[in-house]
Design a protein around this motif. Structure first.
Motif, short mmCIF file in Angstrom:
data_model
loop_
_atom_site.label_atom_id
_atom_site.label_comp_id
_atom_site.label_asym_id
_atom_site.label_seq_id
_atom_site.Cartn_x
_atom_site.Cartn_y
_atom_site.Cartn_z
N CYS A 197 0.83 -1.21 0.00
CA CYS A 197 0.00 0.00 0.00
C CYS A 197 0.86 1.26 0.00
O CYS A 197 0.54 2.24 -0.68
CB CYS A 197 -0.93 -0.01 1.21
SG CYS A 197 -2.26 -1.24 1.09
N HIS A 199 3.81 1.52 -1.29
CA HIS A 199 4.37 1.61 -2.64
C HIS A 199 3.32 2.16 -3.62
O HIS A 199 3.64 2.98 -4.49
CB HIS A 199 4.85 0.24 -3.09
CG HIS A 199 5.58 0.24 -4.38
ND1 HIS A 199 6.87 0.74 -4.52
CD2 HIS A 199 5.21 -0.16 -5.62
CE1 HIS A 199 7.24 0.64 -5.78
NE2 HIS A 199 6.26 0.09 -6.47
N LEU A 200 2.06 1.72 -3.45
CA LEU A 200 1.01 2.14 -4.38
C LEU A 200 0.55 3.58 -4.15
O LEU A 200 -0.20 4.12 -4.95
CB LEU A 200 -0.19 1.19 -4.27
CG LEU A 200 0.03 -0.20 -4.86
CD1 LEU A 200 -1.15 -1.10 -4.55
CD2 LEU A 200 0.25 -0.13 -6.37
N GLN A 203 3.00 4.86 -6.80
CA GLN A 203 2.95 4.18 -8.09
C GLN A 203 1.51 3.86 -8.45
O GLN A 203 0.70 3.54 -7.57
CB GLN A 203 3.77 2.87 -8.04
CG GLN A 203 5.23 3.06 -7.71
CD GLN A 203 5.99 3.75 -8.82
OE1 GLN A 203 5.66 3.61 -9.99
NE2 GLN A 203 7.01 4.51 -8.46
N LYS A 204 1.17 3.92 -9.74
CA LYS A 204 -0.19 3.62 -10.16
C LYS A 204 -0.49 2.13 -10.06
O LYS A 204 -1.64 1.75 -9.81
CB LYS A 204 -0.40 4.09 -11.61
CG LYS A 204 -0.42 5.59 -11.76
CD LYS A 204 -0.71 5.97 -13.19
CE LYS A 204 -0.76 7.50 -13.35
NZ LYS A 204 -1.02 7.90 -14.76
N ALA A 205 0.52 1.30 -10.25
CA ALA A 205 0.28 -0.14 -10.22
C ALA A 205 1.59 -0.88 -10.02
O ALA A 205 2.67 -0.34 -10.24
CB ALA A 205 -0.40 -0.59 -11.51
N ILE A 206 1.46 -2.15 -9.61
CA ILE A 206 2.60 -3.06 -9.50
C ILE A 206 2.34 -4.22 -10.46
O ILE A 206 1.25 -4.81 -10.43
CB ILE A 206 2.76 -3.60 -8.07
CG1 ILE A 206 3.00 -2.45 -7.08
CG2 ILE A 206 3.89 -4.61 -7.99
CD1 ILE A 206 3.00 -2.88 -5.63
N SER A 227 -3.38 -2.67 -8.23
CA SER A 227 -3.58 -1.21 -8.30
C SER A 227 -4.48 -0.78 -7.13
O SER A 227 -5.27 -1.56 -6.62
CB SER A 227 -4.20 -0.82 -9.64
OG SER A 227 -5.38 -1.55 -9.87
N PRO A 228 -4.36 0.49 -6.71
CA PRO A 228 -5.10 0.96 -5.53
C PRO A 228 -6.49 1.50 -5.88
O PRO A 228 -6.71 2.00 -6.98
CB PRO A 228 -4.21 2.07 -4.99
CG PRO A 228 -3.56 2.63 -6.22
CD PRO A 228 -3.40 1.50 -7.19
N LEU A 239 -7.86 -2.71 -2.81
CA LEU A 239 -6.91 -3.02 -3.88
C LEU A 239 -7.61 -3.82 -4.96
O LEU A 239 -8.53 -4.60 -4.68
CB LEU A 239 -5.74 -3.83 -3.33
CG LEU A 239 -4.87 -3.19 -2.25
CD1 LEU A 239 -3.88 -4.21 -1.72
CD2 LEU A 239 -4.14 -1.98 -2.80
#
Length: 473
Positions: A197, A199-200, A203-206, A227-228, A239
Motif C-alpha cells: 500500500c 508503494h502504491l 505508483q499507479k500499479a505493480i 492497483s489501488p 486493492l
C-alpha cells in the motif's frame, strides 16, 4: 420606521411575494374546498421552467393542468398531508424537468387548514444520477465480461469480490473466497500488504509474473497487476488485482526458445564449417603447388602452420561457448596482419587473374585487438572480394589514420550488391553468392563490434563494392 402597522404589513407581504416569485425553485399553497384540492398560491421560476404560469395554477385542481395519471400520483401525497402526516417528500417530473417537493400541513385549532409546498429543481442532479448509473452499468459490464480475472480486496488482501473470469482461471467460486486471502497473491507477499500500500501511494500499479495454484492443484503462469482504490482524501481503501493467465504464452515461449537453440546449433555448425573451410582450402592449394615440385619456399611452411593454428583457434572458439572467456586484446601491428592475409590469398587471387594493390599511409599506429579475430575479418572480406570478381580485376586496399581511429578500406571491381539487399547484409544465411552461407560477414560484424569499431559498406551493381573496417586507434 415611520409607517403604521397595517401599511408595514402590506409592504412586507408584497415584498415576500416578489421574493418568492424570484426564487429558483417554486412555492405553492393548497386548500381543500368542497372535497377538492385547490391551489391558492403558486410562484417561483421553476413554475415557468415546467411550462406553467401562476394564472394556470391558482384556483385550479391538479387535473386542470397536469395529465390525469400525474395528477392522481401527486394528489395521493396531498391526501396524506391533509390527514396530518408530516415530512412528506416526493419527486415529480413535467416536460422533462425533475423537481423535489416537500409538503407540509398547516394546522389551526387542531385541524389542517392548508398545505404549503416547497419545490427544488433537481434536473441536473437527475442527469448526473443517470450518467453515474450508465457509467456504473458500463463498468459492471466490463467487470463481468473481462477475460482477465478481477479481484477486489481489502487493504489486508482479503477478497471482497471477484468476477466470473477469476473463478474460471483459479477454479474457486466467489462464495468460497469472500473474506479469505486472495489466491493470486504469492506467499512471500501475504504479510507485506502495508509495504504494498505504501508503494502504491506513489505508483499507479505493480506488475509481476508468478506461478499460482488452482483449486484443483494445477499450477498456472499468471501476469498480475495490483492497483489501488482510493477515497476522496487519497487514502487507499481497497486493492484491485487483475490476473491474466499466460500459461499458453509460456508454453509458446518455451517452444520458440527450444527452436532458437536448435537454430543456434545449426548456425554454429554452419559457421564452423564455413570458417574451417577457408584455411583448409588454402592448405590444399599450397600442398598442390608443393606436390607439383614447381616451388619449394620455406615461407609456405610458416603460412601452412599459421593456417593450422587458425583452424585450432576456430575450434577453440566453439569450445569457449561451453565456457565463455573474455577476449584478450593486445597492441598489434594491423598492417603486418593485413600483409599476412594478403600473402595467404595471393595464390587464389592470381589464379583468378586478380591483382591486390596496397597503400599504407605513414604513421600508422599499433591497435589493441585480437590478432586471430582481425585476421579472420580480413580473410572473409578479401575472399568475398575475390569471389565477386570472376573476370579478374584489381582489389585496392588503403590503410589510413582518422581522428581517433584507423580505417582499412578494401575496394573490389566485382559484381556489386543491389540496394534492396543492403538491409539484410550481415544476417545469418543471407548471401549474394550461390554457395555462400552468409555467416562470414555476420562474424565480421560481431568481431568488429566487439572491438568497439564499425563496418561501412558501399556498393554499385556491376561496378564493385567498398568495405571500410574502422577500429579505435
Amino acid at each position: 420606521m415611520g409607517k403604521p402597522p397595517r401599511e408595514f404589513l402590506e409592504y412586507s407581504s408584497s415584498e415576500l411575494i416578489e421574493m418568492l416569485s424570484e426564487q429558483q425553485g417554486m412555492t405553492f399553497k393548497v386548500k381543500k374546498i368542497d372535497g377538492q384540492f385547490i391551489h391558492t398560491f403558486c410562484s417561483g421560476r421553476l413554475l415557468s421552467k415546467i411550462g406553467l404560469t401562476p394564472q394556470e395554477v391558482t384556483g385550479k385542481r391538479l387535473g386542470d393542468f397536469y395529465p390525469a395519471e400525474l395528477a392522481a400520483y401527486k394528489e395521493s401525497f396531498y391526501r396524506d398531508a391533509w390527514q396530518g402526516k408530516e415530512g412528506i417528500i416526493y419527486e415529480s417530473e413535467f416536460h422533462g424537468v425533475f423537481y423535489l417537493v416537500s409538503l407540509q400541513p398547516m394546522r389551526r385549532l387542531g385541524g389542517v387548514v392548508e398545505l404549503i409546498a416547497s419545490c427544488v429543481d433537481i434536473s441536473e442532479l437527475k442527469t448526473r444520477e443517470q450518467e453515474l448509473r450508465e457509467t456504473k452499468e458500463l463498468l459492471e459490464s466490463l467487470y463481468e465480461s473481462s477475460v482477465d480475472g478481477i479481484c477486489i480486496m481489502d487493504v489486508g488482501g482479503k477478497v471482497i469480490r471477484i468476477n466470473h473470469a477469476f473463478e474460471k482461471i483459479y477454479g474457486w467460486p466467489e462464495s468460497e473466497l469472500i473474506g479469505r486471502q486472495a489466491p493470486m497473491i504469492p506467499a512471500h507477499l501475504e504479510n507485506r500488504f502495508d509495504e504494498i500500500c505504501k508503494h502504491l501511494h506513489t505508483q499507479k500499479a505493480i506488475h509481476f509474473e508468478t506461478v499460482r495454484p488452482r483449486k484443483d492443484g494445477k499450477t498456472i503462469h499468471v501476469f498480475l497487476t495490483l492497483s489501488p482504490i482510493k477515497d476522496e482524501n487519497d487514502a487507499i481503501i481497497a486493492l484491485t488485482g487483475i490476473t491474466r493467465d499466460i500459461s499458453e504464452r509460456k508454453k509458446s515461449e518455451d517452444f520458440y526458445r527450444k527452436a532458437d537453440k536448435l537454430n543456434a546449433v545449426g548456425q554454429l555448425a554452419a559457421g564452423l564449417a564455413h570458417e574451417i573451410r577457408n584455411p583448409l582450402t588454402s592448405l590444399r592449394g599450397f600442398l598442390q603447388i608443393m606436390q607439383s615440385g614447381r616451388v619449394n619456399k620455406k615461407e609456405y611452411f610458416d603460412i601452412m602452420l599459421s593456417e593450422i593454428d587458425r583452424i585450432n583457434s576456430i575450434v577453440n572458439e566453439f569450445l569457449v561457448i561451453a565456457k565463455p572467456v573474455r577476449t584478450k586484446f593486445q597492441k598489434q601491428d594491423l598492417i603486418h596482419i593485413l600483409h599476412s592475409v594478403i600473402t595467404l590469398l595471393e595464390t587464389q587471387a592470381a589464379l583468378n587473374n586478380i591483382e591486390i594493390r596496397t597503400k599504407v599511409e605513414d604513421g600508422f599506429p599499433l591497435v589493441e585487438c585480437s590478432e586471430m579475430e582481425i585476421k579472420q575479418v580480413f580473410v572473409n572480406i578479401l575472399k568475398n572480394a575475390i569471389e565477386a570478381m570472376p573476370c579478374g580485376g584489381v582489389i585496392r586496399i588503403h590503410a589510413r589514420v582518422q581522428e581517433g581511429s584507423v580505417m582499412i578500406r578494401i575496394a573490389d571491381e566485382g559484381v556489386g550488391i543491389s540496394e534492396s539487399q543492403f538491409p539484410r547484409l550481415g544476417e545469418p544465411f543471407f548471401t549474394t553468392k550461390e554457395k555462400g552461407t552468409g555467416l562470414g560477414l555476420m562474424m565480421c560484424y560481431k568481431i568488429i563490434g566487439d572491438h568497439k569499431g564499425g563496418i561501412n559498406i558501399n556498393s554499385v551493381v556491376n561496378e564493385g563494392t567498398t568495405i571500410d573496417v574502422i577500429l579505435p586507434a
